[in-house]
Scaffold this motif. Structure first.
Motif, PDB file in Angstrom:
ATOM      1  N   GLY B 240       0.818  -1.215   0.000  1.00  0.00           N
ATOM      2  CA  GLY B 240       0.000   0.000   0.000  1.00  0.00           C
ATOM      3  C   GLY B 240       0.841   1.248   0.000  1.00  0.00           C
ATOM      4  N   PRO B 241       0.304   2.407   0.218  1.00  0.00           N
ATOM      5  CA  PRO B 241      -1.134   2.666   0.274  1.00  0.00           C
ATOM      6  C   PRO B 241      -1.762   2.621  -1.109  1.00  0.00           C
ATOM      7  CG  PRO B 241       0.105   4.702   0.474  1.00  0.00           C
ATOM      8  CD  PRO B 241       1.112   3.604   0.435  1.00  0.00           C
ATOM      9  N   ALA B 242      -2.965   2.083  -1.181  1.00  0.00           N
ATOM     10  CA  ALA B 242      -3.690   1.970  -2.446  1.00  0.00           C
ATOM     11  C   ALA B 242      -2.836   1.345  -3.537  1.00  0.00           C
ATOM     12  CB  ALA B 242      -4.241   3.334  -2.891  1.00  0.00           C
ATOM     13  N   ARG B 243      -2.136   0.239  -3.204  1.00  0.00           N
ATOM     14  CA  ARG B 243      -1.359  -0.541  -4.167  1.00  0.00           C
ATOM     15  C   ARG B 243      -0.182   0.204  -4.786  1.00  0.00           C
ATOM     16  NH1 ARG B 243      -5.241  -4.295  -7.772  1.00  0.00           N
ATOM     17  NH2 ARG B 243      -5.875  -5.674  -6.099  1.00  0.00           N
ATOM     18  N   ALA B 244       0.230   1.303  -4.145  1.00  0.00           N
ATOM     19  CA  ALA B 244       1.294   2.108  -4.744  1.00  0.00           C
ATOM     20  C   ALA B 244       2.635   1.393  -4.718  1.00  0.00           C
ATOM     21  CB  ALA B 244       1.409   3.448  -4.030  1.00  0.00           C
ATOM     22  N   THR B 245       2.809   0.398  -3.847  1.00  0.00           N
ATOM     23  CA  THR B 245       4.095  -0.312  -3.797  1.00  0.00           C
ATOM     24  C   THR B 245       3.901  -1.805  -4.019  1.00  0.00           C
ATOM     25  OG1 THR B 245       3.902  -0.478  -1.399  1.00  0.00           O
ATOM     26  CG2 THR B 245       5.208   1.344  -2.250  1.00  0.00           C
ATOM     27  N   GLU B 246       2.823  -2.164  -4.720  1.00  0.00           N
ATOM     28  CA  GLU B 246       2.554  -3.588  -4.925  1.00  0.00           C
ATOM     29  C   GLU B 246       3.390  -4.111  -6.097  1.00  0.00           C
ATOM     30  OE1 GLU B 246      -1.484  -5.960  -4.458  1.00  0.00           O
ATOM     31  OE2 GLU B 246      -1.326  -5.074  -6.441  1.00  0.00           O
ATOM     32  N   ILE B 247       4.587  -4.598  -5.808  1.00  0.00           N
ATOM     33  CA  ILE B 247       5.426  -5.144  -6.875  1.00  0.00           C
ATOM     34  C   ILE B 247       4.896  -6.533  -7.252  1.00  0.00           C
ATOM     35  CG2 ILE B 247       7.479  -3.828  -6.227  1.00  0.00           C
ATOM     36  CD1 ILE B 247       8.569  -6.382  -4.932  1.00  0.00           C
ATOM     37  N   LEU B 248       5.334  -7.044  -8.404  1.00  0.00           N
ATOM     38  CA  LEU B 248       4.770  -8.286  -8.952  1.00  0.00           C
ATOM     39  C   LEU B 248       4.830  -9.454  -7.963  1.00  0.00           C
ATOM     40  CD1 LEU B 248       6.196  -8.096 -12.580  1.00  0.00           C
ATOM     41  CD2 LEU B 248       3.799  -7.889 -11.911  1.00  0.00           C
ATOM     42  N   VAL B 249       5.986  -9.628  -7.305  1.00  0.00           N
ATOM     43  CA  VAL B 249       6.126 -10.747  -6.392  1.00  0.00           C
ATOM     44  C   VAL B 249       5.142 -10.627  -5.232  1.00  0.00           C
ATOM     45  CG1 VAL B 249       7.659 -11.804  -4.710  1.00  0.00           C
ATOM     46  CG2 VAL B 249       8.497 -11.249  -6.963  1.00  0.00           C
ATOM     47  N   TYR B 250       4.953  -9.416  -4.755  1.00  0.00           N
ATOM     48  CA  TYR B 250       4.009  -9.231  -3.658  1.00  0.00           C
ATOM     49  C   TYR B 250       2.594  -9.552  -4.120  1.00  0.00           C
ATOM     50  CZ  TYR B 250       1.639  -7.521   0.403  1.00  0.00           C
ATOM     51  OH  TYR B 250       0.857  -7.467   1.512  1.00  0.00           O
ATOM     52  N   LYS B 251       2.283  -9.185  -5.358  1.00  0.00           N
ATOM     53  CA  LYS B 251       0.941  -9.447  -5.888  1.00  0.00           C
ATOM     54  C   LYS B 251       0.696 -10.951  -6.033  1.00  0.00           C
ATOM     55  CE  LYS B 251      -2.267  -8.090  -9.536  1.00  0.00           C
ATOM     56  NZ  LYS B 251      -3.407  -8.036  -8.616  1.00  0.00           N
ATOM     57  N   VAL B 252       1.713 -11.686  -6.483  1.00  0.00           N
ATOM     58  CA  VAL B 252       1.572 -13.149  -6.588  1.00  0.00           C
ATOM     59  C   VAL B 252       1.247 -13.720  -5.207  1.00  0.00           C
ATOM     60  CG1 VAL B 252       2.783 -15.318  -7.019  1.00  0.00           C
ATOM     61  CG2 VAL B 252       3.115 -13.399  -8.557  1.00  0.00           C
ATOM     62  N   TYR B 253       1.983 -13.270  -4.208  1.00  0.00           N
ATOM     63  CA  TYR B 253       1.761 -13.736  -2.839  1.00  0.00           C
ATOM     64  C   TYR B 253       0.360 -13.359  -2.368  1.00  0.00           C
ATOM     65  CZ  TYR B 253       1.755 -13.199   2.235  1.00  0.00           C
ATOM     66  OH  TYR B 253       1.403 -13.233   3.559  1.00  0.00           O
ATOM     67  N   TYR B 254      -0.010 -12.105  -2.595  1.00  0.00           N
ATOM     68  CA  TYR B 254      -1.292 -11.609  -2.106  1.00  0.00           C
ATOM     69  C   TYR B 254      -2.458 -12.338  -2.778  1.00  0.00           C
ATOM     70  CZ  TYR B 254      -5.053  -8.500  -0.773  1.00  0.00           C
ATOM     71  OH  TYR B 254      -6.215  -8.010  -0.267  1.00  0.00           O
ATOM     72  N   ASP B 255      -2.379 -12.462  -4.106  1.00  0.00           N
ATOM     73  CA  ASP B 255      -3.484 -13.114  -4.825  1.00  0.00           C
ATOM     74  C   ASP B 255      -3.612 -14.580  -4.441  1.00  0.00           C
ATOM     75  OD1 ASP B 255      -3.984 -10.743  -5.944  1.00  0.00           O
ATOM     76  OD2 ASP B 255      -3.421 -11.258  -7.998  1.00  0.00           O
ATOM     77  N   ALA B 256      -2.480 -15.220  -4.143  1.00  0.00           N
ATOM     78  CA  ALA B 256      -2.542 -16.638  -3.798  1.00  0.00           C
ATOM     79  C   ALA B 256      -3.009 -16.854  -2.369  1.00  0.00           C
ATOM     80  CB  ALA B 256      -1.173 -17.292  -4.006  1.00  0.00           C
ATOM     81  N   PHE B 257      -2.459 -16.104  -1.424  1.00  0.00           N
ATOM     82  CA  PHE B 257      -2.683 -16.417  -0.014  1.00  0.00           C
ATOM     83  C   PHE B 257      -3.728 -15.547   0.660  1.00  0.00           C
ATOM     84  CE2 PHE B 257       1.312 -18.438  -0.867  1.00  0.00           C
ATOM     85  CZ  PHE B 257       1.174 -19.644  -0.203  1.00  0.00           C
ATOM     86  N   GLU B 258      -4.011 -14.378   0.090  1.00  0.00           N
ATOM     87  CA  GLU B 258      -5.017 -13.527   0.717  1.00  0.00           C
ATOM     88  C   GLU B 258      -6.286 -13.498  -0.136  1.00  0.00           C
ATOM     89  OE1 GLU B 258      -4.124 -11.735   3.668  1.00  0.00           O
ATOM     90  OE2 GLU B 258      -2.071 -12.477   3.633  1.00  0.00           O
ATOM     91  N   ALA B 259      -6.135 -13.345  -1.449  1.00  0.00           N
ATOM     92  CA  ALA B 259      -7.326 -13.254  -2.300  1.00  0.00           C
ATOM     93  C   ALA B 259      -7.766 -14.619  -2.811  1.00  0.00           C
ATOM     94  CB  ALA B 259      -7.052 -12.317  -3.467  1.00  0.00           C
ATOM     95  N   LEU B 260      -6.926 -15.640  -2.663  1.00  0.00           N
ATOM     96  CA  LEU B 260      -7.226 -17.015  -3.060  1.00  0.00           C
ATOM     97  C   LEU B 260      -7.640 -17.163  -4.525  1.00  0.00           C
ATOM     98  CD1 LEU B 260      -9.071 -18.159   0.177  1.00  0.00           C
ATOM     99  CD2 LEU B 260      -6.708 -18.604  -0.477  1.00  0.00           C
ATOM    100  N   ASP B 261      -7.040 -16.348  -5.379  1.00  0.00           N
ATOM    101  CA  ASP B 261      -7.267 -16.493  -6.812  1.00  0.00           C
ATOM    102  C   ASP B 261      -6.148 -17.368  -7.378  1.00  0.00           C
ATOM    103  OD1 ASP B 261      -7.572 -16.257  -9.521  1.00  0.00           O
ATOM    104  OD2 ASP B 261      -6.980 -14.153  -9.609  1.00  0.00           O
ATOM    105  N   LEU B 262      -6.367 -18.705  -7.331  1.00  0.00           N
ATOM    106  CA  LEU B 262      -5.275 -19.628  -7.639  1.00  0.00           C
ATOM    107  C   LEU B 262      -4.823 -19.557  -9.091  1.00  0.00           C
ATOM    108  CD1 LEU B 262      -6.413 -22.692  -5.557  1.00  0.00           C
ATOM    109  CD2 LEU B 262      -5.122 -20.682  -4.868  1.00  0.00           C
ATOM    110  N   GLY B 263      -5.790 -19.614 -10.021  1.00  0.00           N
ATOM    111  CA  GLY B 263      -5.437 -19.580 -11.439  1.00  0.00           C
ATOM    112  C   GLY B 263      -4.700 -18.300 -11.788  1.00  0.00           C
ATOM    113  N   GLY B 264      -5.219 -17.182 -11.302  1.00  0.00           N
ATOM    114  CA  GLY B 264      -4.609 -15.892 -11.608  1.00  0.00           C
ATOM    115  C   GLY B 264      -3.211 -15.795 -11.047  1.00  0.00           C
ATOM    116  N   SER B 265      -3.053 -16.262  -9.805  1.00  0.00           N
ATOM    117  CA  SER B 265      -1.739 -16.213  -9.173  1.00  0.00           C
ATOM    118  C   SER B 265      -0.749 -17.106  -9.914  1.00  0.00           C
ATOM    119  CB  SER B 265      -1.855 -16.634  -7.714  1.00  0.00           C
ATOM    120  OG  SER B 265      -0.594 -16.759  -7.137  1.00  0.00           O
ATOM    121  N   ALA B 266      -1.230 -18.298 -10.325  1.00  0.00           N
ATOM    122  CA  ALA B 266      -0.342 -19.212 -11.048  1.00  0.00           C
ATOM    123  C   ALA B 266       0.079 -18.611 -12.385  1.00  0.00           C
ATOM    124  CB  ALA B 266      -1.033 -20.555 -11.266  1.00  0.00           C
ATOM    125  N   ALA B 267      -0.865 -17.983 -13.077  1.00  0.00           N
ATOM    126  CA  ALA B 267      -0.519 -17.363 -14.357  1.00  0.00           C
ATOM    127  C   ALA B 267       0.521 -16.261 -14.148  1.00  0.00           C
ATOM    128  CB  ALA B 267      -1.766 -16.796 -15.019  1.00  0.00           C
TER     129      ALA B 267
END
Lengths: 280, 293
Positions: B240-267
C-alpha cells in the motif's frame, strides 16, 4: 603511483566518510532507540544520545518479548538452526553432485546437470503456492525440515564446486588410482581438503542467505514457537491497537543483525572471495 | 565439460546426485509444473471444481488494471533501485580504489549491510521515517514538508526504494572495487603520460573496462529488486497505500494467499518465471563471455 595524492584526496575521503555515515546512520538510530524507554522514543524528536536502559530492553527482548510476542532467545535459536542447516545442507549436497557430474561418466549425466541448472531460474517467489502445497501435503508445515529442506537445493553452489573440480589436475586422480584408492577415498582425502577455502567462502554467504530468509518462513510457519527472528520482528510491529513497544523491537532488530554482520565482517576475506567467485 | 580421467561405476554416481535431484524434483520441478498447469485452469474459491480455461487467465491478467499497475510499480521500483544502488556504489568504489591509506577500513565499514536481511533494512528505514516519531520525518516536518508514507503512495515508494538501495550498495561496491582493482595500472599510467586528466581517464578507460561488471550488476540488481525485496514490501508497506508499492512478487503472494485467486496467481507466477529465465540467460551469456576473455 601515477601522480601524487594532493588536492582531491580530501574530497575522496569526504565522499567515503559521508558514505560510511549514511550506511551506519539507520543502525545508530536503532541502537539508540534500543537503549531508551518507550516514552523517550515517542517524544519526537527522539534524542540521538544513547540512554541507560540497554540491559533492561535487551533482557526484556531476549527472555519475555513484547506483550503479544514470544521471547527472542527462542527466535534466535530457530534462526541459527535454519541458517546452519541450510548452509551445511547446500554445501554437502552440492559437493556430492558436483563430484558425480565431474568425475563420472554415466547415462543421464547431462539430464541431471540441466535439472540442477533449472533450479537457478526458479526462485521460491515464483512458485510459492504449489511449493507450499507440496510441503503441506508432506505434512512438513511448522517443522524444521519444511523450513529448510526445500531451500537446500543449490545450483550456484553446485556450479562453483564443478568449476573448481575441473581445475584440479588429472594427475591427482591418476595417482590415487595407482595407489588403489576408490572414488570416495579420492573425494575425502584429496578433493575435500583442496576445497576448504571454497567451502568456507560459500558457508559465509549461505549462512546469511539462510538467516535472512523471509517469504519461506512466513508461509511455512504459523506456530509462534517456530518464528525466526526476521519474521518475529514483523509480528512485533503488527501490534494492532497497542502502541508498538519500540525499544524492545529495536533491541530485537539489533539482535537480528548481529550474527550475520559478525560473520561477514569477521570472515571478510572468504566472504568476498565466495561472492566474486560465484558471482551470486 | 572437457574429457578427463574419471571413474566408471554403475551405481555410485546416482547415489551421489540423488539428494540434490530428489529435492530439485520435489520442491522445484514438480511445483513449477503445477504452476504452469494451474495457470490454464480455473478453480472456484473452495477448490471443489476446476476446469480447463486455456490462456484465459493470462488474458484476464493482462486486462486487469491491478496487474498493469503492479507492472509499472515494479518497473519504477526496480529501475530506481538499480540506478541508485549502482551509481552510489560506483562512486564509493572509485573513491575507495583511489585512497591508499584506510582503504581496508572503508571497505569493512561499507560491506556489512550485505548481511542485513531486506526485511530488517525495511524496518530500520521505516523507523526513521515513522510519521509520528521518526527522526527524518521530524526534520522534514520542520522544513515544512509533511511526510506520511502511510497515506502518500509516492512517499511510500521513496521509502522502499531507499531501504532496498541501502541494502544493495555494499554488494555492488564489492564487485566494482574488484573490477577496478583488476584494471592494469600500466594502462592508466600510459594515459596519464599522454596527458589525460583524472576525469578523462575515468570516462575513456576505466568506465569502458568496467562496463561488463556494470552490466552484470545491472542484471543482478534487477533480479534483486524483483524477488529479494519481498520482505521490504511486506514488512514496510504491505503493497500500500492503495497498491502504490505492490510489486509483482508481492501481488503473486497476495493473490494466492489472501485473495485465493489460484489460477490468476499461477498465471502471474508463469509470467515471472519467464522473466527470471530471460534474465538468467542474459547473465550466463555474460559469464560465458567473460570466461573466454
Amino acid at each position: 603511483m601515477i601522480e601524487k595524492q594532493g588536492a582531491g584526496t580530501w574530497v575522496t575521503h569526504a565522499i567515503l566518510i559521508v558514505g560510511v555515515l549514511t550506511v551506519a546512520f539507520p543502525i545508530y538510530v536503532t541502537f539508540v532507540a534500543s537503549t531508551l524507554t518507550l516514552r523517550d522514543v515517542l517524544a519526537a524528536p527522539m534524542t540521538l544520545i544513547p540512554g541507560p536502559h540497554l540491559i533492561e530492553n535487551y533482557s526484556t527482548a531476549l527472555f519475555s518479548g513484547t506483550k503479544n510476542g514470544t521471547p527472542v532467545s527462542g527466535m534466535l535459536l530457530n534462526s541459527l538452526i535454519m541458517a546452519l542447516v541450510i548452509a551445511t545442507g547446500k554445501i554437502v549436497i552440492s559437493l556430492l553432485s558436483a563430484f558425480a557430474v565431474v568425475y563420472f561418466r554415466f547415462p543421464l549425466r547431462m539430464v541431471f546437470f540441466w535439472m540442477i541448472f533449472v533450479t537457478l531460474m526458479l526462485p521460491v517467489e515464483v512458485r510459492i503456492l504449489p511449493t507450499f502445497k507440496v510441503v503441506s501435503d508432506l505434512e512438513l508445515l511448522n517443522s524444521f525440515p519444511g523450513l529448510t529442506v526445500p531451500l537446500i537445493a543449490s545450483a550456484t553452489a553446485t556450479f562453483l564446486f564443478r568449476q573448481f573440480f575441473m581445475t584440479v589436475p588429472d594427475e591427482l586422480v591418476e595417482a590415487t588410482k595407482i595407489d588403489g584408492a576408490g572414488p570416495m577415498r579420492f573425494f575425502r582425502d584429496v578433493l575435500l581438503p583442496l576445497s576448504r577455502t571454497n567451502i568456507a567462502a560459500l558457508f559465509v554467504i549461505l549462512f546469511i542467505y539462510g538467516w535472512n530468509q523471509y517469504l519461506w518462513p512466513l508461509l511455512i510457519t504459523s506456530d509462534h514457537s517456530m518464528d525466526t527472528i526476521v519474521i518475529g520482528i514483523r509480528r512485533m510491529l503488527a501490534a494492532g491497537d497497542d502502541q508498538v513497544e519500540w525499544p524492545v523491537v529495536m533491541a530485537t532488530t539489533m539482535l537480528a543483525m548481529i550474527p550475520p554482520v559478525f560473520v561477514v565482517v569477521a570472515m571478510q576475506r572468504w566472504f568476498v572471495k565466495g561472492l566474486v567467485d560465484s558471482e551470486k | 565439460m572437457r574429457v578427463r580421467v574419471g571413474y566408471n561405476n554403475k551405481v555410485l554416481p546416482y547415489i551421489l546426485v540423488a539428494p540434490q535431484i530428489l529435492i530439485t524434483l520435489v520442491f522445484f520441478i514438480w511445483p513449477a509444473s503445477q504452476a504452469i498447469y494451474q495457470a490454464v485452469q480455473r478453480q472456484d474459491p473452495f477448490g471443489l471444481r476446476t476446469r480447463f480455461v486455456g490462456l484465459d487467465n493470462f488474458a484476464a491478467i493482462l486486462e486487469d488494471p491491478g496487474y498493469l499497475n503492479s507492472l509499472s510499480v515494479t518497473a519504477i521500483f526496480s529501475l530506481s533501485v538499480a540506478a541508485l544502488a549502482l551509481g552510489l556504489a560506483l562512486l564509493l568504489a572509485v573513491s575507495a580504489d583511489r585512497v591508499i591509506r584506510g582503504a581496508t577500513t572503508y571497505k569493512t565499514l561499507l560491506i556489512w549491510p550485505y548481511a542485513v536481511a531486506p526485511a530488517i533494512a525495511g524496518v530500520l528505514w521505516m523507523f526513521l521515517f515513522n510519521p509520528t516519531i521518526g527522526s527524518i520525518s521530524f526534520v522534514l516536518k520542520a522544513l515544512g514538508y509533511n511526510w506520511n508514507h502511510l497515506l502518500d503512495g509516492n512517499q511510500a515508494m521513496i521509502l522502499v526504494v531507499l531501504a532496498a538501495t541501502w541494502k544493495q550498495i555494499s554488494y555492488n561496491f564489492i564487485f566494482f572495487l574488484a573490477g577496478l582493482q583488476a584494471i592494469p595500472k600500466s594502462l592508466i599510467e600510459a594515459a596519464a603520460i599522454d596527458g589525460a586528466g583524472r576525469t578523462r581517464r575515468f570516462w575513456t578507460i576505466i568506465l569502458p573496462l568496467l562496463s561488463p561488471t556494470a552490466f552484470f550488476l545491472l542484471v543482478v540488481n534487477i533480479v534483486y529488486a524483483f524477488f529479494d525485496t519481498f520482505g521490504i514490501i511486506h514488512a514496510v508497506t504491505s503493497g500500500g497505500p492503495a497498491r502504490a508499492t505492490e510489486i509483482l512478487v508481492y501481488k503473486v503472494y497476495y493473490d494466492a494467499f489472501e485473495a485465493l485467486d489460484l489460477g490468476g496467481s499461477a498465471a502471474q507466477s508463469v509470467i515471472l518465471m519467464a522473466i527470471v529465465i530471460s534474465l538468467t540467460v542474459v547473465q550466463f551469456r555474460y559469464v560465458e563471455r567473460r570466461v573466454h576473455y
